[in-house]
Write an enzyme that holds these catalytic residues in place. Sequence first.
Site, PDB file in Angstrom:
ATOM      1  N   GLU A 197      -8.892   4.869   6.408  1.00  0.00           N
ATOM      2  CA  GLU A 197      -8.090   5.157   7.602  1.00  0.00           C
ATOM      3  C   GLU A 197      -8.868   5.874   8.701  1.00  0.00           C
ATOM      4  OE1 GLU A 197      -5.677   3.548   8.030  1.00  0.00           O
ATOM      5  OE2 GLU A 197      -4.946   2.979   6.056  1.00  0.00           O
ATOM      6  N   GLU A 250      -2.742  -3.802   6.798  1.00  0.00           N
ATOM      7  CA  GLU A 250      -3.901  -4.695   6.923  1.00  0.00           C
ATOM      8  C   GLU A 250      -4.068  -5.736   5.823  1.00  0.00           C
ATOM      9  OE1 GLU A 250      -3.929  -1.415   6.188  1.00  0.00           O
ATOM     10  OE2 GLU A 250      -5.519  -0.876   4.784  1.00  0.00           O
ATOM     11  N   GLU A 273      -6.097  -2.750  12.435  1.00  0.00           N
ATOM     12  CA  GLU A 273      -5.914  -3.554  11.213  1.00  0.00           C
ATOM     13  C   GLU A 273      -7.051  -4.562  11.053  1.00  0.00           C
ATOM     14  OE1 GLU A 273      -3.918  -2.130   9.462  1.00  0.00           O
ATOM     15  OE2 GLU A 273      -2.674  -1.114  10.956  1.00  0.00           O
ATOM     16  N   GLU A 331       0.831  -1.206   0.000  1.00  0.00           N
ATOM     17  CA  GLU A 331       0.000   0.000   0.000  1.00  0.00           C
ATOM     18  C   GLU A 331       0.868   1.259   0.000  1.00  0.00           C
ATOM     19  OE1 GLU A 331      -2.567   0.723   3.378  1.00  0.00           O
ATOM     20  OE2 GLU A 331      -3.900   1.935   2.183  1.00  0.00           O
ATOM     21  N   HIS A 388      -9.943  -2.927   9.442  1.00  0.00           N
ATOM     22  CA  HIS A 388      -9.738  -2.824   7.988  1.00  0.00           C
ATOM     23  C   HIS A 388     -10.159  -4.092   7.246  1.00  0.00           C
ATOM     24  CE1 HIS A 388      -7.781   0.958   7.355  1.00  0.00           C
ATOM     25  NE2 HIS A 388      -6.690   0.691   8.051  1.00  0.00           N
TER      26      HIS A 388
HETATM   27  N1  BES Z   1      -2.989   1.044   5.940  1.00  0.00           N
HETATM   28  C1  BES Z   1      -2.131   1.509   6.963  1.00  0.00           C
HETATM   29  C2  BES Z   1      -0.685   1.259   6.679  1.00  0.00           C
HETATM   30  C3  BES Z   1      -0.045   2.280   5.771  1.00  0.00           C
HETATM   31  C4  BES Z   1       0.353   3.498   6.274  1.00  0.00           C
HETATM   32  C5  BES Z   1       0.176   2.007   4.443  1.00  0.00           C
HETATM   33  C6  BES Z   1       0.943   4.433   5.452  1.00  0.00           C
HETATM   34  C7  BES Z   1       0.763   2.933   3.615  1.00  0.00           C
HETATM   35  C8  BES Z   1       1.150   4.151   4.116  1.00  0.00           C
HETATM   36  C9  BES Z   1      -2.474   0.838   8.292  1.00  0.00           C
HETATM   37  O1  BES Z   1      -3.778   0.407   8.396  1.00  0.00           O
HETATM   38  C10 BES Z   1      -2.302   1.879   9.348  1.00  0.00           C
HETATM   39  O2  BES Z   1      -3.053   2.803   9.354  1.00  0.00           O
HETATM   40  N2  BES Z   1      -1.323   1.738  10.210  1.00  0.00           N
HETATM   41  C11 BES Z   1      -1.054   2.710  11.224  1.00  0.00           C
HETATM   42  C12 BES Z   1      -1.293   2.166  12.588  1.00  0.00           C
HETATM   43  C13 BES Z   1      -2.653   2.511  13.091  1.00  0.00           C
HETATM   44  C14 BES Z   1      -2.899   1.921  14.459  1.00  0.00           C
HETATM   45  C15 BES Z   1      -2.936   3.979  13.145  1.00  0.00           C
HETATM   46  C16 BES Z   1       0.383   3.130  11.087  1.00  0.00           C
HETATM   47  O3  BES Z   1       1.061   2.556  10.262  1.00  0.00           O
HETATM   48  O4  BES Z   1       0.807   4.027  11.790  1.00  0.00           O
HETATM   49 ZN    ZN Z   2      -5.137   1.895   8.728  1.00  0.00          ZN
END
Ligand code: BES
Ligand code: ZN
Length: 980
Positions: A433, A377, A411, A230, A414
């Site tokens: 998000e 996720e 996650e 992603e 998601h």
């Molecule tokens: N989908 C994101 C991961 C992501 C982040 C992919 C940035 C590409 C670019 C994942 O679901 C996510 O949001 N992760 C968060 C943690 C969450 C608990 C807020 C993160 O990576 O900080």
């Molecule tokens: Zn996320």
Amino acid sequence: MSEQDVDDVAFLTGDSNTGLHKRSIYEQNGVAVCSQKRALCIATVVFAILFAVSLIIAFAGPQNDCPCAGEKPANLEAEDEGDDGGPFATNGEVFPWNNVRLPTFAHPTRYNITIHPNLTTLEVKGQVTIEFYVDKETNFIVFHSKNLTINEKMIQDRKGHRLKISQLLEYPKHQQLYLELEESKFRKRGNYTVHLRFTSKLGNELEGFYLSSYVTADGDKRHLATTHFEPTYARSAFPCFDEPQFKAKFKMSIFRDRFHIALCNMPVVNTEDAGFYMGTGLNNSFSQLRDDFQESVEMSTYLVAFVVCDYKRVTEMTSRNVSVSVYAPEAMLPQAQFAVKTAAKIMDYFEAYFGIHYPLPKQDLIAIPDFAAGAMENWGLITYRETSILYDPEETSTAAHQWVAIVVAHELAHQWFGNLVTMKWWNDLWLNEGVASFLEHKGVDHVAPEWGMMNQFILDKTQSALHLDALASSHPISVPVKDPSEIEAIFDTISYNKGAAILYMLEEFLLEEVMKKGLNDYLNTHKYGNADTNDLWAVFTKHANHSFDVKSIMDTWTQQMGFPLITISREGNTILATQKRLLLSPRENDTDLLTPKSPFDYKWYVPLSYYTNLQPRVTTNVWMNLTDVSFEVPPAVEWIKVNVNQTGFYRVNYSEDMWTSIITTLHNNHTVFTPADRASLIDDAFTLCRAGILNATIPLKLSLYLLNERDFVPWSTAIEHLESWSKMMSETAGFKKYIAFMKTLLGPVTAYVGLNDTGSYSTRLLRSNVLEAALIANIEGVVKPAKLLFKNWMEKGTRIPPNLRDLVYAAGIKYGGEKDWNYCWNMYKKTQIPSEKVILLKSLGQSMDPWILQRFLLASLDREEIRPQDVEPVIAVVAHNPEGQFLAWRHLKAYWPRFQTMFGNGTFTLSGFITVVTSTFCTEYDLQEVSEYFEKVEVGSGQRALEQSLETIRLNIHWVKENAETINQWLHNYLKIDKS
Ligand code: BES
Ligand code: ZN
């Protein structure tokens, strides 16, 4: 005019400029072409068609797939229409598709992918078969590929007949391949298959298919290969239609060594000895196996994942018998217990909450040592940074414990919101998000109600979003994005936290049941498909029985940036509430408040909530429908508190006498207000002072009530603001007085929390928060025992309770020397406990010795010493340290080109570096330095962060000019009284 005509223009325009040669369809690396005579013919036809078509375009208006002419819909503008006739493919020919978005007429339905990674040579061999259909006649398709070498290609129709390929062109700027047929055409509504063989390298950036490693307790280095796709990196692992709306089924096969395991979204259905398949001679082919995985459900490319590693697992079953496993290096497996149990429970909770079964046969969660985000996720194979999933009850702090639960829940949310139903395009990233960030607290609240997660919601989401969204350089939640770096840049506080906060506000007036029914309906309606923001609003309106027009209300929160400041005044028994956009930056006049132009002129539908001293636990709601509002209160009302529990995404100002009665009430009996309300009063008062709307004496007077405050939520809010004032006061005459004031405020609560790691979750959180602030304020009663604990730990190995470690390590390093630093550094290198690693790393930046700090900064440039995801925390902690602030700035400048290559174009944006180093500057000199420096260098996806930092520095300078002396005077008087 049909879409097809327009597409033909796109391809023919390019072709007319090229000389063509014939090629076979299954060639090596080649670009297939045709004869010159034919080319001339085509060119003539082209011009005729071109002329006709341009006429048609002129009269028929815009079409979706047109990359070259006419008016285009959002996100579909043509590019590169330079004088040179570009864009050009790698072989110098014109690349005929001139759009960063793919054409919409070709739809993949099924991928068969075989991947053979070699973890020693890093070479990857792959093969992909993509079944697709076209919904109109065409002779080309366009799809994605990045840094892949295509060695073989073949196209077949439904009956297995091969179609001749005339050319396969690559355009690296858009990461696209253009494949064109030689004689035949893809028929309207026809089904085809494209076969490609390719090679690539396992990367060392944390995206695509990349290499990671860890060191066992015995010092053995082990490698693993893992993916992160992603938003736009699937294309660098295999050729694909890499946009979220192109959902398809995936069937994977992975070659691996016998001592490894391979994991993928779906479970393994078959494993075979693979000595001779795709034999490379690079591995010992007899020890190779091939795992075939079950075919997936329909899903987007960015959610595909696979890992080859030597991990072990722990497993739990959900109540419906779905197996949930956590994979980690063997030595770390005990730390996976909490996550696996929590994940199984939260899966049950979300199944019940959404009313839809988790559709895959298994759920794997895996700890990845080198990992850019917090977690990802991927459907059925969720990847986590080690600190987001591993927890040791003896070693990990309460805050880190909660973080694991939050990330696990996020996650898992998601898996429905994002995976089952996906946003149509990245401009609606917030749907993924923001919604997951809203639901994560609910998931954790369900499994650990004693943590009081919902009380922490405003700290984690609302307040940080309000903070950023008051800058002129913020952006609306819904934002047009096109290319990968624009997409990358919106994984930010606005999409996550403002997204979550406006849903929290929405739930407050829709009520939980309606919200739940709406989400259920949305998921059922769009499952295995895509949706946009309007689809979400529609289900809420429906389930609220049309008592609210949710779209009209919520558009004012998603389509314009910022939020309103509600100003409350009173005339007799009438309360007047007015709304006006809140901007922190000083402004010339009110027209600044209206730029950039907003479709709603910066007015909002505001669900105003309040209570008064007459019935402090009874909330009244009033709507402000893009307008101001007035309402009556009984004469006996002495004060009114607006925005109950800070559930609304707005700030509130009161007339001065109203602030005075609120402050008096806080001083006399602060518990009249809930902890969230106390936090919101602190947050608003300090912020309005920052915006130049309130005199600094108001937050100062208000904060004196903190002498009696013992709750975590208001203290956490207050400490943020008090520390930010401390930074801004640091070069002013009143600084020492200000620190004395902080000491006074923190005194009673510090004594209350003590240094024993006991009590409820929120007491423990309060303790570590307060004690860290006490260290900054240099409170003797904290510093002295902390230094002693450090000494005993270092010399005698005396255990330090997890919630005191931040404080103790920091104190030990801050007041210690090289020996203490080296000891912590060695512990950092050695420990197998990720939560411990983070604390140690942060403490290492607390030294007051510039030589040590410099050495630390330099170490962060070496990947063998510090993992890529830990570079920003190192720079942040040094920049936060008064002794290190300018060293960090110098370091950032000195190594900027290096940061750019390491972090410039990927999941690690440069935003973080710019923000952490520069945004606490507060002098004209520093402002000039920062703006001059960044004029000369490329900032890529860090552009908005740079603008936000410059705006923040200007704001800091202005604040100091306006407030430092007032504060100095007030402190002078206060401390005199306090001492006497
Ligand atoms: N989908 C994101 C991961 C992501 C982040 C992919 C940035 C590409 C670019 C994942 O679901 C996510 O949001 N992760 C968060 C943690 C969450 C608990 C807020 C993160 O990576 O900080
Ligand atoms: Zn996320």
